[in-house]
Design a protein around this motif. Sequence first.
Motif, PDB file in Angstrom:
ATOM      1  N   TYR A 170       0.836  -1.194   0.000  1.00  0.00           N
ATOM      2  CA  TYR A 170       0.000   0.000   0.000  1.00  0.00           C
ATOM      3  C   TYR A 170       0.874   1.249   0.000  1.00  0.00           C
ATOM      4  O   TYR A 170       1.851   1.331   0.742  1.00  0.00           O
ATOM      5  N   LYS A 171       0.513   2.233  -0.802  1.00  0.00           N
ATOM      6  CA  LYS A 171       1.212   3.515  -0.839  1.00  0.00           C
ATOM      7  C   LYS A 171       0.815   4.352   0.382  1.00  0.00           C
ATOM      8  O   LYS A 171      -0.135   4.009   1.091  1.00  0.00           O
ATOM      9  N   PRO A 172       1.529   5.453   0.637  1.00  0.00           N
ATOM     10  CA  PRO A 172       1.233   6.249   1.838  1.00  0.00           C
ATOM     11  C   PRO A 172      -0.225   6.685   1.957  1.00  0.00           C
ATOM     12  O   PRO A 172      -0.840   6.528   3.021  1.00  0.00           O
ATOM     13  N   ASP A 173      -0.816   7.224   0.873  1.00  0.00           N
ATOM     14  CA  ASP A 173      -2.195   7.692   0.960  1.00  0.00           C
ATOM     15  C   ASP A 173      -3.168   6.535   1.158  1.00  0.00           C
ATOM     16  O   ASP A 173      -4.168   6.646   1.880  1.00  0.00           O
ATOM     17  N   GLN A 174      -2.878   5.395   0.533  1.00  0.00           N
ATOM     18  CA  GLN A 174      -3.726   4.213   0.710  1.00  0.00           C
ATOM     19  C   GLN A 174      -3.621   3.683   2.135  1.00  0.00           C
ATOM     20  O   GLN A 174      -4.603   3.208   2.713  1.00  0.00           O
ATOM     21  N   THR A 175      -2.422   3.773   2.693  1.00  0.00           N
ATOM     22  CA  THR A 175      -2.197   3.339   4.073  1.00  0.00           C
ATOM     23  C   THR A 175      -3.004   4.193   5.041  1.00  0.00           C
ATOM     24  O   THR A 175      -3.660   3.679   5.956  1.00  0.00           O
ATOM     25  N   GLU A 176      -2.972   5.499   4.843  1.00  0.00           N
ATOM     26  CA  GLU A 176      -3.721   6.394   5.729  1.00  0.00           C
ATOM     27  C   GLU A 176      -5.222   6.166   5.599  1.00  0.00           C
ATOM     28  O   GLU A 176      -5.953   6.221   6.603  1.00  0.00           O
ATOM     29  N   ALA A 177      -5.694   5.880   4.390  1.00  0.00           N
ATOM     30  CA  ALA A 177      -7.125   5.678   4.173  1.00  0.00           C
ATOM     31  C   ALA A 177      -7.636   4.446   4.906  1.00  0.00           C
ATOM     32  O   ALA A 177      -8.670   4.494   5.591  1.00  0.00           O
ATOM     33  N   ILE A 178      -6.922   3.329   4.783  1.00  0.00           N
ATOM     34  CA  ILE A 178      -7.404   2.112   5.438  1.00  0.00           C
ATOM     35  C   ILE A 178      -7.162   2.168   6.940  1.00  0.00           C
ATOM     36  O   ILE A 178      -7.947   1.635   7.734  1.00  0.00           O
ATOM     37  N   GLU A 179      -6.114   2.884   7.364  1.00  0.00           N
ATOM     38  CA  GLU A 179      -5.849   3.011   8.800  1.00  0.00           C
ATOM     39  C   GLU A 179      -6.968   3.753   9.498  1.00  0.00           C
ATOM     40  O   GLU A 179      -7.349   3.417  10.632  1.00  0.00           O
ATOM     41  N   ALA A 180      -7.524   4.771   8.835  1.00  0.00           N
ATOM     42  CA  ALA A 180      -8.619   5.532   9.431  1.00  0.00           C
ATOM     43  C   ALA A 180      -9.838   4.648   9.687  1.00  0.00           C
ATOM     44  O   ALA A 180     -10.519   4.783  10.710  1.00  0.00           O
ATOM     45  N   PHE A 182      -9.723   1.281  10.081  1.00  0.00           N
ATOM     46  CA  PHE A 182      -9.361   0.352  11.152  1.00  0.00           C
ATOM     47  C   PHE A 182      -9.444   1.041  12.527  1.00  0.00           C
ATOM     48  O   PHE A 182      -9.861   0.429  13.512  1.00  0.00           O
ATOM     49  N   ARG A 183      -9.038   2.287  12.565  1.00  0.00           N
ATOM     50  CA  ARG A 183      -9.071   3.015  13.842  1.00  0.00           C
ATOM     51  C   ARG A 183     -10.495   3.170  14.337  1.00  0.00           C
ATOM     52  O   ARG A 183     -10.780   2.979  15.526  1.00  0.00           O
ATOM     53  N   GLU A 184     -11.406   3.465  13.405  1.00  0.00           N
ATOM     54  CA  GLU A 184     -12.813   3.610  13.779  1.00  0.00           C
ATOM     55  C   GLU A 184     -13.398   2.272  14.237  1.00  0.00           C
ATOM     56  O   GLU A 184     -14.188   2.220  15.191  1.00  0.00           O
ATOM     57  N   LEU A 185     -12.986   1.200  13.582  1.00  0.00           N
ATOM     58  CA  LEU A 185     -13.487  -0.133  13.939  1.00  0.00           C
ATOM     59  C   LEU A 185     -12.785  -0.711  15.171  1.00  0.00           C
ATOM     60  O   LEU A 185     -13.223  -1.723  15.705  1.00  0.00           O
ATOM     61  N   LYS A 186     -11.665  -0.081  15.573  1.00  0.00           N
ATOM     62  CA  LYS A 186     -10.803  -0.591  16.644  1.00  0.00           C
ATOM     63  C   LYS A 186     -10.186  -1.949  16.275  1.00  0.00           C
ATOM     64  O   LYS A 186      -9.996  -2.830  17.117  1.00  0.00           O
ATOM     65  N   THR A 187      -9.888  -2.109  14.993  1.00  0.00           N
ATOM     66  CA  THR A 187      -9.221  -3.317  14.508  1.00  0.00           C
ATOM     67  C   THR A 187      -7.738  -3.232  14.841  1.00  0.00           C
ATOM     68  O   THR A 187      -7.120  -2.189  14.641  1.00  0.00           O
ATOM     69  N   PRO A 188      -7.133  -4.303  15.346  1.00  0.00           N
ATOM     70  CA  PRO A 188      -5.701  -4.277  15.676  1.00  0.00           C
ATOM     71  C   PRO A 188      -4.810  -4.331  14.426  1.00  0.00           C
ATOM     72  O   PRO A 188      -4.178  -5.342  14.122  1.00  0.00           O
ATOM     73  N   PHE A 189      -4.790  -3.227  13.685  1.00  0.00           N
ATOM     74  CA  PHE A 189      -3.929  -3.071  12.514  1.00  0.00           C
ATOM     75  C   PHE A 189      -2.574  -2.566  12.998  1.00  0.00           C
ATOM     76  O   PHE A 189      -2.480  -1.482  13.562  1.00  0.00           O
ATOM     77  N   ILE A 190      -1.531  -3.374  12.788  1.00  0.00           N
ATOM     78  CA  ILE A 190      -0.252  -3.038  13.405  1.00  0.00           C
ATOM     79  C   ILE A 190       0.931  -2.973  12.453  1.00  0.00           C
ATOM     80  O   ILE A 190       1.993  -2.476  12.828  1.00  0.00           O
ATOM     81  N   ILE A 191       0.773  -3.465  11.193  1.00  0.00           N
ATOM     82  CA  ILE A 191       1.982  -3.673  10.393  1.00  0.00           C
ATOM     83  C   ILE A 191       1.727  -3.510   8.894  1.00  0.00           C
ATOM     84  O   ILE A 191       0.642  -3.793   8.402  1.00  0.00           O
ATOM     85  N   HIS A 192       2.760  -3.029   8.225  1.00  0.00           N
ATOM     86  CA  HIS A 192       2.773  -2.893   6.764  1.00  0.00           C
ATOM     87  C   HIS A 192       3.949  -3.716   6.245  1.00  0.00           C
ATOM     88  O   HIS A 192       5.032  -3.693   6.827  1.00  0.00           O
TER      89      HIS A 192
END
Length: 329
Positions: A170-180, A182-192
């Motif tokens: 994932y590119k930087p902008d794609q990373t920020e989009a999916i992280e947002a 995951f943060r709302e869902l409280k999914t344990p997203f930890i690594i790229h």
Amino acid sequence: MTYVPSKDRYEKMTYRRCGNSGLLLPEISLGLWHNFGHVDVYENCREMLQYAFDQGITHFDLANNYGPPPGSAEENFGKIMNQDFASLRDEMIISSKAGYTMWDGPYGDWGSRKYIIASCDQSLKRMGLEYVDIFYTHRPDPNTPVEETALALDQLVKQGKALYVGISNYKPDQTEAIEAIFRELKTPFIIHQPRYSMFDRWVEDGLLDTLKKLGKGSIVFSPLAQGMLTDRYLDGIPKDSRAAKDSGHLQQDAVTEEKIEKVRKLKVIAEERNQSISQLAVAWLLRHDVVTSVLLGASSVRQLEQNLIALENTSFTEDELDRIESILK
């Protein structure tokens, strides 16, 4: 013979925290992208996994399509897990992914909910596991809403099939989009998991900074640029090499004289540090604190043993870094 792990294995490895999470990963992880399929010698696969664990490598990285044939790396890994590591499952980090072509038809590729959940179920069955520690979306899907992919990964966590989730390529902008999401869902997203080496530095153009800002870890793959950052091509293209076969990710036309000349210059610095070129390349990646782990492949215990020596010297002087930078420009 019954496998008994080395008692001092955890004294041999340094572990780094994966971003802001509670998970620690070894500085070097073992990837099963190549050399662990049905076309490979099973006992050699088993010896490499045993040796890796004895050296404190606790993280083993797979994907649904690893082999060849696709799925066979997970099948072999599952057999070895059952033979040697069943009682050690809680000491291991096992990851898998979905995102590249795995089966025929419209549901065996990319990032739909249908594909991701079905693929994880298949991977667990092949490996004989109840859960994986990390499950990744292997690449962004331009035709599937990012929310759909994120919700599918979140469901795997809620179902107990994955402890953490990650993304790859994932590119930087794609990373920020999916992280947002995951943060709302409280999914344990930890690594790229991005591709990164001395010859492939795209992550330095924003991604590493993005991961640091978001508090995420990274595990980098192809650290040796598919073998170019070794002494393998200094005297031409060997007949048994990946480049000679022209069937993998390293094509003959990628092994240019310009790159080989850079490798020769890097070899001078490596020898001054009492390292091989590959050891230098691994150490250079670990200079970044946002790089949690370097993902190495191996075709033999000897090769893995040699690359692990990189961990004996991962510090660089400013002069060394300047000289390396002048070569890579």
